[in-house]
Write an enzyme that holds these catalytic residues in place. Structure first.
Site, short mmCIF file in Angstrom:
data_model
loop_
_atom_site.label_atom_id
_atom_site.label_comp_id
_atom_site.label_asym_id
_atom_site.label_seq_id
_atom_site.Cartn_x
_atom_site.Cartn_y
_atom_site.Cartn_z
N LEU A 1 -6.10 -0.30 -4.91
CA LEU A 1 -7.15 0.64 -5.04
C LEU A 1 -7.02 1.90 -4.38
O LEU A 1 -6.72 2.12 -3.30
CB LEU A 1 -8.12 -0.08 -4.03
CG LEU A 1 -8.54 -1.90 -4.13
CD1 LEU A 1 -9.42 -2.33 -3.52
CD2 LEU A 1 -9.00 -1.87 -5.73
N TYR B 1 -5.18 -1.30 -0.50
CA TYR B 1 -6.04 -0.19 -0.37
C TYR B 1 -5.47 1.01 0.10
O TYR B 1 -4.99 0.98 0.92
CB TYR B 1 -7.27 -0.32 0.06
CG TYR B 1 -8.30 0.66 0.26
CD1 TYR B 1 -8.57 1.44 -0.76
CD2 TYR B 1 -8.99 0.67 1.43
CE1 TYR B 1 -9.53 2.59 -0.66
CE2 TYR B 1 -10.15 1.85 1.77
CZ TYR B 1 -10.15 2.82 0.63
OH TYR B 1 -11.32 3.71 0.62
N CYS B 2 -5.31 2.15 -0.87
CA CYS B 2 -4.78 3.41 -0.24
C CYS B 2 -3.33 3.25 0.16
O CYS B 2 -2.37 2.69 -0.64
CB CYS B 2 -5.63 4.03 0.91
SG CYS B 2 -5.36 5.59 1.56
N LEU B 3 -2.98 3.62 1.41
CA LEU B 3 -1.47 3.32 1.71
C LEU B 3 -1.28 1.96 1.70
O LEU B 3 0.03 1.71 1.63
CB LEU B 3 -1.34 4.03 3.24
CG LEU B 3 0.19 3.78 3.81
CD1 LEU B 3 1.04 4.56 3.03
CD2 LEU B 3 -0.06 4.70 5.39
#
Length: 622
Positions: free
Chosen positions: A380, A352-354
């Site tokens: 994500l 997710y994200c980074l």
């Protein structure tokens, strides 16, 4: 403690990385007559400067940043100089602005004349999508509607003035336009207690008590800010009490992270486990908020064995942690633990994200080393190509990076408040001005719920890792270019053969969906792409029972024609409901048909004993 060294942990059963052997280029079809020694990887050029003098510059920059809030005055000056010089030598653009100003004045005058007759006058300009400052009925009545219309027309004129000036660099144009919008928003009539009809109505109703309460709210907030305390409200959502309550055990810990294994809720489970890699910008439990909107709980209830990393909140002692430390001691260490607890099974990796960007790097490096432990890869709201990273790029150029590096060099980390301030500037109307009006002018505390409480639970970013992340990914775009090196080899997305499930969100200001979509241009595997309603956080926290949720989804196979984002958006199938259900079905189709008994919690015989209940200890670090 030397954190940079102790963060790299070797556990029993870990698979050694393949030796780094750079490829040797030769004319096609020719083989060397004799064996040649592999060339060593290129070494970075030695700096021309002396560190003592560099330190002077860093100290000066760090002191300046305290007065500018971390923004680079040089970057702003360069942008405005570029814009103003080119505007000064563009008579055609100036004539166009005069004409547009006259045209807007005429429209506004016609609106005033029509409204003065007592008949309903339609607005001469509508607010931009997402701008809810003037939607209340009171704003539709004179004189408030006049002030709102004048402001919106002025805002539109300044947008024209800061855009399409011949010769201005695109980045400078974005900076000037963004800065002008921030200044204009400060003077919005909605922020003026004498021009905001909602505030006036509230004042008449309470006899001015709203201002007294607002002043008390302001004093409380200033006191908390001065003493380093969190804002009012998040204390009602305590980890392990109100949020992050899905039952589980911490089964592994090193100086960088803890790994949580969640308890099964079904008699049998899918053979392949899920490993979730969250971003370390914030705490992991956005994926395990309240029981009703916990993605972790949803997956466990679907019969999956779920593991999730909880990152440690770094301190100044962790200043030398690198991206590769997060790869080795984070994802790879967690993967070894999952393989020990659930042996002989591939893993559904999720980032997710980074954390998704890191997971894509890990997957690419594993593919290059012929490590086939991944059954699938889910990303994500995660970017792999940073050529168009959205408005966040406004704060990332060489001048701004120098300021950030100096601040982190001085402290050893970047504080969560500094990062949070950048994110708030991207949505000032929603995250700053509307809250100030509500808390201080209306005298009512803004409602608090689990997602906002999580957002206030910030973390820090190590100096070296964050500098490396911004330089190598944002500025140099090494991952998309195939130049991101892991163990001396290129971590190329094209090498990944595991199927991908990629999620973008419609209103994402951190990872715009068109940027996330670029995974199609980099990968040579099947990609299922989902575009869901909501923003960077709320779009991912999308439980099945939430109303008004929708998403679009398509599958692009490795040999299919690649569409651009607009073509994809027009062709994609739209569905109502939560994308979680779509993802669960996608995982089911890529898991073994035969279910298995739930694995044990941890693997004490292999060095992975249970270390305590979820959510572990790292989540409580401040």
């Amino acid at each position: 403690m030397d954190t940079a060294k102790t963060a790299v942990v070797t556990k029993p059963g870990k698979r050694p990385a393949a030796p780094a052997v750079p490829a040797i280029s030769r004319p096609m079809g020719l083989e060397p007559a004799t064996a040649r020694a592999p060339k060593p990887p290129p070494q970075p050029e030695e700096s021309l400067g002396l560190e003592a003098f560099r330190s002077i510059d860093r100290m000066r920059e760090a002191l300046t940043a305290q007065a500018t809030g971390g923004l680079s005055p040089a970057a702003l000056a360069l942008a405005f100089m570029d814009w103003s010089i080119h505007l000064a030598v563009a008579p055609g653009k100036r004539m166009e602005l005069v004409w547009k100003g006259s045209e807007k004045a005429g429209r506004f005058g016609a609106h005033l004349l029509s409204a003065s007759t007592g008949t309903h006058a339609p607005p001469c300009i509508e607010p931009l999508p997402g701008d809810s400052r003037f939607t209340a009925k009171a704003w539709q009545k004179p004189p408030f509607c006049f002030w709102a219309q004048a402001f919106l027309l002025g805002q539109q004129w300044w947008h024209n003035a800061t855009r399409e000036v011949p010769g201005v660099a695109p980045h400078h144009e974005d900076v000037v336009s963004f800065t002008a919008r921030q200044l204009l928003d400060m003077f919005s009539p909605s922020n003026n207690p004498f021009a905001n009809p909602e505030v006036i109505e509230r004042t008449l109703k309470t006899g001015g008590a709203n201002f007294i309460q607002g002043y008390q709210n302001w004093l409380e907030d200033v006191g908390r800010l001065a003493t380093g305390q969190a804002r009012v409200g998040p204390e009602r959502f305590a980890a392990a009490g109100d949020v992050a309550v899905t039952p589980g055990k911490a089964v592994y810990r090193n100086p960088l992270m803890q790994l949580i294994q969640y308890e099964p809720t079904t008699e049998t489970v899918h053979a392949e486990p899920i490993l979730i890699v969250p971003a370390w910008i914030m705490k992991y439990y956005i994926l395990d908020l309240s029981p009703g909107n916990s993605l972790v709980r949803y997956l466990v209830n679907q019969g999956y064995t779920v593991f999730c990393i909880s990152w440690r909140n770094p301190t100044a002692d962790d200043r030398d942690l690198t991206m590769d430390d997060y790869r080795r001691s984070g994802v790879m260490a967690a993967l070894d633990c999952v393989n020990a607890i659930v042996p002989d099974q591939k893993v559904h990796a999720t980032g997710y994200c980074l954390g998704g960007t890191l997971m894509s790097i890990v997957a690419a490096a594993m593919a290059r080393a012929d490590d086939q432990r991944l059954a699938s890869l889910t990303l994500l709201a995660a970017q792999t190509d940073f050529t168009e990273p959205g408005e966040l790029a406004l704060f990332i150029d060489h001048s701004q990076l120098h300021v950030l590096e100096s601040m982190m060099w001085n402290r050893g980390y970047l504080t969560g408040d500094q990062m949070g301030g950048s994110f708030q500037l991207l949505r000032t109307n929603d995250l700053i001005w509307s809250r100030l009006v509500h808390d201080y002018l209306m005298g009512e505390r803004s409602p608090m719920f689990d997602l906002i409480a999580w957002n206030a639970d910030s973390t820090r970013m190590p100096y070296k890792m964050h500098s490396e992340y911004l330089q190598r990914l944002y500025l140099d775009n090494e991952l998309a270019a195939g130049r991101f090196m892991v163990d001396g080899r290129s971590a190329a997305i094209q090498n990944i053969r595991a199927p991908m499930f990629v999620v973008g969100t419609e209103r994402d200001h951190v990872a715009p969906w068109r940027s996330v979509y670029k995974i199609h241009y980099l990968s040579d595997t099947d990609v299922t792409f989902v575009l869901t309603s909501g923003g960077h956080n709320a779009g991912i926290v999308s439980e099945p029972d939430r109303p008004n949720r929708r998403f679009r989804v398509t599958l692009k196979k490795a040999d299919d024609v690649c569409l651009d984002p607009d073509e994809w958006s027009a062709a994609a199938t739209q569905k109502m409901g939560s994308w979680w259900i779509e993802w669960s079905g996608w995982l089911d189709a890529r898991s073994s048909a035969k279910r298995a008994r739930p694995p044990s919690m941890g693997a004490p015989g292999k060095g992975y004993a249970c270390l305590g209940d979820a959510p572990g200890t790292h989540v409580f670090q401040r």
